[in-house]
Design an enzyme around this catalytic site. Structure first.
Site, PDB file in Angstrom:
ATOM      1  N   HIS A   1      -2.195  -8.985  -5.301  1.00  0.00           N
ATOM      2  CA  HIS A   1      -2.506  -9.435  -3.937  1.00  0.00           C
ATOM      3  C   HIS A   1      -3.863 -10.152  -3.904  1.00  0.00           C
ATOM      4  CE1 HIS A   1       1.066  -7.241  -2.706  1.00  0.00           C
ATOM      5  NE2 HIS A   1       0.644  -6.275  -3.517  1.00  0.00           N
TER       6      HIS A   1
ATOM      7  N   GLU B   1      -4.910  -2.541  -0.537  1.00  0.00           N
ATOM      8  CA  GLU B   1      -4.457  -2.630  -1.932  1.00  0.00           C
ATOM      9  C   GLU B   1      -5.224  -3.703  -2.705  1.00  0.00           C
ATOM     10  OE1 GLU B   1      -0.357  -3.241  -4.563  1.00  0.00           O
ATOM     11  OE2 GLU B   1      -0.292  -3.429  -2.375  1.00  0.00           O
TER      12      GLU B   1
ATOM     13  N   GLU C   1       1.954   0.852 -10.861  1.00  0.00           N
ATOM     14  CA  GLU C   1       1.808   1.244  -9.450  1.00  0.00           C
ATOM     15  C   GLU C   1       1.036   2.563  -9.424  1.00  0.00           C
ATOM     16  OE1 GLU C   1       2.515  -0.300  -6.734  1.00  0.00           O
ATOM     17  OE2 GLU C   1       4.193  -1.671  -7.054  1.00  0.00           O
TER      18      GLU C   1
ATOM     19  N   HIS D   1      -1.224  -2.605  -9.412  1.00  0.00           N
ATOM     20  CA  HIS D   1      -0.875  -2.495  -7.998  1.00  0.00           C
ATOM     21  C   HIS D   1      -1.074  -1.064  -7.511  1.00  0.00           C
ATOM     22  CE1 HIS D   1       1.145  -6.468  -7.414  1.00  0.00           C
ATOM     23  NE2 HIS D   1       1.123  -6.411  -8.736  1.00  0.00           N
TER      24      HIS D   1
END
Length: 231
Positions: free
Chosen positions: A10, A24, A142, A78
Site C-alpha cells: 500500500h 497498514e 500477512e 502486509h
C-alpha cells in the site's frame, strides 16, 4: 550477489487496512525498513525497495521493478484484516517453482519462531498480482490483523515490529544461504563518564527461548558479554 526486492504494501492514497489507530501502509513501511537495516549486515546482498516513503505504486509497477532488476527474490509485507488473528504467508496459486515453496516453508517457520505466541494461519497460495507477475521466487506475508485489538496492541509495540522483521531476515538468511559480514563494527560517540561503570544495552525481548539464545550467540561471537534474563 543476491538481489532482493522488499515491497511495503500500500502507500499514498491507499492506506490499506485501517483500524485501532493504525494504518497498514505505515506498518508495512516500518517493517520493511527494519528488514533492510538488518539485511545490511549480510555479505553479498543487494537491496532494493518498491517504496521507501509514503507514495502510491500500482501493483503491476511493483512487479515490474523487481523484473527489471532481475531480482533473485521478492518479498511483499502486509498486515491482515477481516476479524481474524495471527500470521500467514502466500505464494502464487499458479505454477510456482520448488524453490519458491521451499523458501516459503523456511521463511514462514522463522517468522513464527520470532513472533511467538501468535496463531499460525498456515502457508497459503493466492492469485495476488505481485506474486503472479514477478518472474522470480516471491512471497507475501500477512503479519497479524490490524482490526483485532490484541493483534493491534502487538503491532503498536516497536519491539514486536522488530521481532517481525527479525523473523523475515532469519528466514531469508536460511532460505538464500546468506552469511553475516565478518567485521561489523558499531560506533557510538558518548561523553566520557565520570566513573568507570558499565553500560548495559538491551538488544531484544523474545517469547521464544531459541531465538533469544540465537541472538545471544551472535552477540557473543562479536565479543559482547551477554546474559539471558527471563522476565
Amino acid at each position: 550477489m543476491v538481489r532482493i526486492v522488499l515491497d511495503a504494501g500500500h502507500g499514498g492514497h491507499d492506506p490499506g487496512a485501517v483500524a485501532n489507530g493504525l494504518r497498514e501502509k505505515d506498518l508495512t513501511l516500518a517493517i520493511v525498513k527494519h528488514i533492510g537495516r538488518m539485511l545490511a549486515e549480510y555479505e553479498g546482498v543487494e537491496l532494493h525497495y518498491t517504496r521507501t516513503d509514503d507514495r502510491f505504486i500500482e501493483l503491476c509497477e511493483r512487479a515490474e521493478i523487481a523484473n527489471k532488476l532481475k531480482a533473485d527474490f521478492f518479498i511483499s509485507v502486509h498486515i491482515n484484516a477481516g476479524g481474524g488473528t495471527g500470521f500467514e504467508s502466500y505464494v502464487y496459486n499458479g505454477g510456482v517453482s520448488a524453490a519458491t515453496i521451499a523458501y516459503q516453508n523456511v521463511i514462514h517457520q522463522e517468522i513464527m519462531k520470532a513472533i511467538g505466541g501468535v496463531q499460525d494461519r498456515g502457508k497459503k497460495r493466492a492469485d495476488y498480482a505481485v506474486l503472479r507477475e514477478t518472474h522470480m521466487p516471491a512471497i507475501l506475508t500477512e503479519n497479524l490483523f490490524i482490526d483485532n485489538k490484541n493483534d493491534a496492541a502487538k503491532l503498536k509495540s516497536e519491539q514486536f515490529m522488530l521481532q517481525i522483521a527479525y523473523g523475515h531476515v532469519v528466514g531469508l538468511e536460511k532460505a538464500l544461504g546468506l552469511k553475516k559480514k565478518e567485521n561489523i563494527t558499531v560506533q557510538q560517540q558518548v561523553n566520557q563518564p565520570s566513573n568507570r561503570g558499565l553500560f548495559k544495552v538491551q538488544i531484544g525481548a523474545f517469547s521464544s527461548e531459541d531465538n533469544a539464545k540465537r541472538l545471544a550467540r551472535e552477540a557473543k561471537r562479536k565479543g559482547f558479554n551477554v546474559y539471558i534474563v527471563k522476565e
